[in-house]
Design a protein around this motif. Structure first.
Motif, PDB file in Angstrom:
ATOM      1  N   GLY A 195    -100.718  33.408  -6.157  1.00  0.00           N
ATOM      2  CA  GLY A 195    -100.415  34.865  -6.137  1.00  0.00           C
ATOM      3  C   GLY A 195    -101.413  35.419  -6.998  1.00  0.00           C
ATOM      4  N   MET A 203     -97.523  41.422 -12.182  1.00  0.00           N
ATOM      5  CA  MET A 203     -98.460  41.150 -11.240  1.00  0.00           C
ATOM      6  C   MET A 203     -99.126  39.720 -11.244  1.00  0.00           C
ATOM      7  SD  MET A 203    -101.057  44.224 -10.198  1.00  0.00           S
ATOM      8  CE  MET A 203    -101.562  43.678  -8.415  1.00  0.00           C
ATOM      9  N   GLY A 204     -98.778  39.276 -12.379  1.00  0.00           N
ATOM     10  CA  GLY A 204     -99.281  37.605 -12.371  1.00  0.00           C
ATOM     11  C   GLY A 204     -99.811  37.480 -13.904  1.00  0.00           C
TER      12      GLY A 204
END
Ligand code: PLP
Length: 453
Positions: A147, A176-177
């Motif tokens: 991702g 978001m990661g």
């Protein structure tokens, strides 16, 4: 006929494949209820876990090591115990030993390669990219295997398109990661502790269901202030339709559209991170559920899909050299993706009466009943679609972690999310969970809540 197709249709191959699936299911189906660890495995399991932690260099959240066998929402651990998996590897598993995924895995296993790559991909990578484009309405799709990389690729597209600008907009409490860049956007200081700052990010307050008008006005005012302060400097806004890691906070169409109207006029790209939301509402993509089909520019997916991808509109085509990588994804994950999307679309998971929302309704109803019986012990439920959350013990981190660990011991795997309050979170394997499973799980939850009171 191609040799690969001839093998796939070969009666002996098909019979062997059927036999493998049936044999696997005959073992899988023996897993039919929660079970404690088997005493003969306990010592070696603990030793293996200790060694594993030592090799990783930091502890595991749960003492979890799967055996490789499961049945629907139930999973066998390597200590012989059986637990309900209600977090699905943080949103990955569709169902343990799901027949369609077993079948996809066998088809993948007899292909010439185990990993597909950017330079040499098989036909299934093309089929998946095409399927994701047609089901999302986006023009292009670039597959990848995490991702975070899908998000990095999306950011690169946005930055390259507007090379004169260098700032991003995001929502407070977003995730978001975990790359160095993405941890600058993810709104958690401890996730970027010690990392160099390499990005300019400005935040907007997210939608608040308790104060729809007020939160929308606050977000618009903040957005306008940022745009005035940094005219022409913003590349894109990163948005989750439902904040998953943040604690299960959904947005709303009117809220998103009020901001998007302003953003579009300012030439700022709409980047929707669907890594956690994909396949978890009544639509395949949550941006479709929220009616944003005509306004999104870049969309990323991962987790439940098993392969990750960056989808984008034609205006964001990269120049040569911008996007590349060694791995696209494992052949088995690409095959699994095709099987999962097919199941979601053709086997009654989507739509207002689909299994996704049926599972949510029952789960939420059971949690609501617990919250009504014990308002001091549990509040909620929260979330949206198959991102289901609740706040035990007022959301105090230590107690919520203790609760999830006690649930683990009682046979239920869940996880925490959010900061203040910290919530318990469920990402159920929707292809495997049953009504009886939800009833049993919530019954045990109530017992554990009362024990920890
Ligand atoms: C919304 C969102 N974006 C990005 C990611 C990162 O995905 P990965 O862990 O596959 O890199 C996650 C993972 O939890 C996520 O929930």
């Amino acid at each position: 006929m191609l040799l690969a197709d001839a093998l796939a249709q070969d009666p002996e191959f098909l019979a062997a494949k059927q036999a493998l699936i049936e044999k696997t299911l005959s073992y899988s189906q023996k897993i039919d209820k929660i079970a404690p660890p088997k005493s003969s495995f306990v010592q070696s399991y603990e030793k293996t876990l200790q060694e594993f932690e030592e090799i990783r260099g930091f502890p595991l959240f749960f003492p979890y090591l799967g055996s490789g066998m499961g049945n629907g929402a139930l999973v066998e651990l390597a200590d012989g115990s059986v637990k309900y998996d209600l977090i699905s590897g943080i949103g990955v598993h569709f169902g343990h030993c799901h027949p369609a995924i077993l079948s996809a895995g066998i088809d993948a296993a007899v292909q010439d390669i185990a990993m597909e790559g950017n330079l040499m991909q098989n036909r299934d990578a093309y089929s998946l990219a095409k399927l994701l484009c047609s089901s999302s309405g986006m023009d292009h799709c670039f597959l990848s295997s995490s991702g975070a990389i899908a998000n990095e690729n999306g950011l690169k597209l946005a930055f390259q398109k507007k090379a004169s600008a260098h700032r991003l907009l995001a929502f407070e409490n977003c995730f978001m990661g975990r790359t160095i860049t993405l941890s600058q956007i993810t709104d958690r200081p401890q996730f970027r502790e010690g990392l160099p700052a390499n990005l300019f990010v400005d935040y907007l307050p997210f939608y608040d269901w308790k104060d729809p008008m007020g939160s929308t006005e606050r977000a618009i005012t903040t957005l306008k202030r940022h745009l005035e302060r940094y005219p022409g400097e913003y590349v894109c806004i990163c948005m989750e339709m439902i904040q998953g890691e943040g604690g299960g906070y959904p947005g709303k169409t009117e809220f998103f559209m009020a901001l998007i109207d302003i953003l579009k006029k300012a030439g700022i790209a709409i980047f929707v991170d669907e890594i956690q939301t994909f396949g978890r509402t009544d639509c395949l993509f949550a941006f479709q559920h929220f009616g944003l089909q005509d306004v999104v520019d870049i969309v990323t997916v991962g987790k439940l899909l098993h392969t990750c991808a960056t989808l984008y509109s034609d205006a964001y085509r990269p120049k040569p050299g911008l996007l590349s990588q060694t791995y696209t994804a494992a052949t088995s994950s690409i095959r699994a993706s095709l099987a999962i999307v097919q199941s979601l679309q053709e086997e009654g998971y989507l739509g207002l009466h689909g299994k996704n929302l049926q599972v949510r309704r029952l789960f939420v109803q059971r949690l609501q009943e617990i919250a009504e019986r014990h308002p001091k012990l549990l509040s909620g439920p929260f979330g949206h679609g198959l991102i289901i959350a609740a706040t035990p013990f007022g959301g105090e981190r230590e107690k919520v972690v203790q609760f999830t660990k006690a649930l683990f011991d009682a046979g239920i795997i869940s996880f925490v999310s959010g900061v203040n309050p910290v919530r318990i979170r469920f990402l159920v394997p929707v292809g495997g969970i049953t009504e009886e499973g939800i009833v049993e799980v919530t019954k045990i939850m109530e017992e554990v809540l009362l024990e920890l009171r």
